[in-house]
Design an enzyme around this catalytic site. Structure first.
Site, PDB file in Angstrom:
ATOM      1  CB  THR A 249     -72.114  71.127 -60.149  1.00 22.91           C
ATOM      2  OG1 THR A 249     -71.703  70.193 -59.141  1.00 22.91           O
ATOM      3  CG2 THR A 249     -71.132  72.283 -60.209  1.00 22.91           C
ATOM      4  CB  CYS A 250     -76.213  68.387 -62.217  1.00 25.59           C
ATOM      5  SG  CYS A 250     -77.247  69.794 -62.560  1.00 25.59           S
ATOM      6  CG  ASP A 251     -70.359  65.482 -59.820  1.00 22.95           C
ATOM      7  OD1 ASP A 251     -70.360  64.734 -58.819  1.00 22.95           O
ATOM      8  OD2 ASP A 251     -69.624  65.296 -60.800  1.00 22.95           O
TER       9      ASP A 251
ATOM     10  CG  ASN B 260     -73.031  71.344 -63.766  1.00 23.31           C
ATOM     11  OD1 ASN B 260     -74.042  71.100 -63.124  1.00 23.31           O
ATOM     12  ND2 ASN B 260     -72.241  70.389 -64.184  1.00 23.31           N
TER      13      ASN B 260
END
Ligand SMILES: *Cc1c(COP(=O)(O)O)cnc(C)c1O
Length: 376
Positions: free
Chosen positions: A323-325, A366
């Site tokens: 994910t983009c976390d 996401n």
């Protein structure tokens, strides 16, 4: 990894990420625990993995269940568990859940404060209640903190109050913290409980049940004491602090029963050097913190990994989710190494993921779907 899981993965090559559980292994773990702690009745902690095939097998084996919510109670009842074999073991219960449980015939409830005790007295009158003691969680890799439990002095008052409220003051519980690797933790907690039993007997209340909770560890990367060692310590402590008048003994294992029966199969999405001369390669998998590996927070639970390239030369890696976390990093500090030839498209198997993975999985963060589950 059990032979059944290896064979399933090799033949079916299921889409990743997925969780494959060997239900026979759940049965073996249940039997191992029964043999190691013979006086105890096993209340499986449903939150570890509430999947129906697993509950079905445990019902078949005659297990009891520790449920945390009305829905978990409902899962157990649907799988054929009898209400007298279910404990409502969460110290924090909605009134609607207490009512529904009582109507369904549940008569065993935990509490750790006067406010919850009064809710139970009102909405589940006459039930058996047990008080949760706060015990030290030192030695646990996934501690349960100070969120639950009370002091022995307060437990004594509350159990007397339970009697006055028309409830049946039935016993005491504790939880030494999850993935507890010290057998001594149980001994210390049992001695506390023993003292409380004696104090209450002096007050004219004879408690009849001691619930040793969960916490029993499984093998991840590091060695841990086996279940027999926990059984020996527990048996010694019960004799030391209760002598010949043993109360009914309960255990509530979650991780121990389900954890080692499951393997997550994942795919390497990217292996990158990111322009750093020093430092590890970064390995990104198609499952991360939000895909169910929540217990990697603080790198607390350090899973064992397998690749098809094992045996080749290895080098240090950081491992992260898809994910983009920024929080979606599994391991940066725990000294993980993986084969230097590892590349995108390879599969990585994450062992010991049968407990606290499928239920921690987020929905569509996401865009990623929850992992698929196979029970074989
Ligand atoms: C989570 C929990 C368990 C199970 O703990 P494990 O460490 O998985 O064995 C048992 N009892 C209670 C009350 C719990 O909250």
């Amino acid at each position: 990894m059990t032979p059944k899981i290896s064979q399933f993965l090799a033949e079916k090559k299921p889409q990743t990420p997925c969780l494959v559980m060997d239900v026979d292994e759940v049965e073996r773990r249940y039997r191992d625990m029964q043999a190691a702690i013979p006086p105890a009745r096993i209340y499986y902690a449903v939150k570890a993995n509430p999947a129906r095939p697993l509950l079905d097998r445990l019902v078949f084996l005659g297990a009891s269940f520790d449920a945390a919510s009305w829905d978990e109670i409902d899962f157990c009842l649907s799988a054929g568990a009898r209400p007298e074999n279910i404990s409502f073991g969460n110290t924090v219960k909605k009134v609607s859940a207490i009512k529904a449980a009582y109507e369904a015939g549940i008569r065993l409830f935990v509490f750790d404060c006067i406010e919850e005790l009064e809710k139970i007295a009102r909405f589940a009158p006459g039930s058996r209640v047990y008080c949760r003691l706060l015990v030290n969680n030192q030695g646990a890799e996934w501690p349960l903190s100070r969120k639950f439990g009370t002091t022995p002095e307060s437990a004594r008052k509350l159990l007397l109050r339970a009697r006055d409220l028309g409830l049946d003051p039935y016993g005491v519980s504790f939880h030494v913290g999850s993935q507890q690797i010290s057998t001594d933790a149980y001994e210390v907690a049992i001695s506390r409980a023993g003292a409380l039993f004696a104090d209450l007997a002096a007050d004219g209340v004879r408690l009849r049940m001691l619930n040793l909770g969960g916490g029993f560890p499984i093998h991840y990367r590091e060695d841990i004491p086996g279940i027999r060692q926990f059984g020996q310590t527990i048996s010694r402590a019960l004799t030391a602090y209760f002598g010949n008048t043993l109360p009914e003994i309960l255990v509530e294992p979650g991780r121990f029963i389900a954890g080692s029966a499951g393997v997550v199969s994942s795919e390497v999405i990217l292996v990158s050097h990111r322009g750093y001369d020093e430092g590890p390669r970064w390995v990104y998998l198609d499952i991360g913190r939000f895909g169910g590996l929540a217990e990697t927070e603080g790198e607390s639970i350090r899973y064992e990994l397998r690749t098809a390239r094992d045996g080749a030369e290895t080098g240090p890696v950081a491992i992260a989710g898809p994910t983009c976390d920024g929080a979606d990093i599994l391991y940066e500090k725990s000294g993980y190494v993986l084969p230097v030839t590892l590349e995108a498209g390879d599969r990585i198997e994450i062992l010991g993921t049968g407990a606290y993975v499928s239920t921690y999985c987020s929905t569509r963060f996401n865009g990623f779907l929850p992992l698929t589950e196979y029970y074989i």
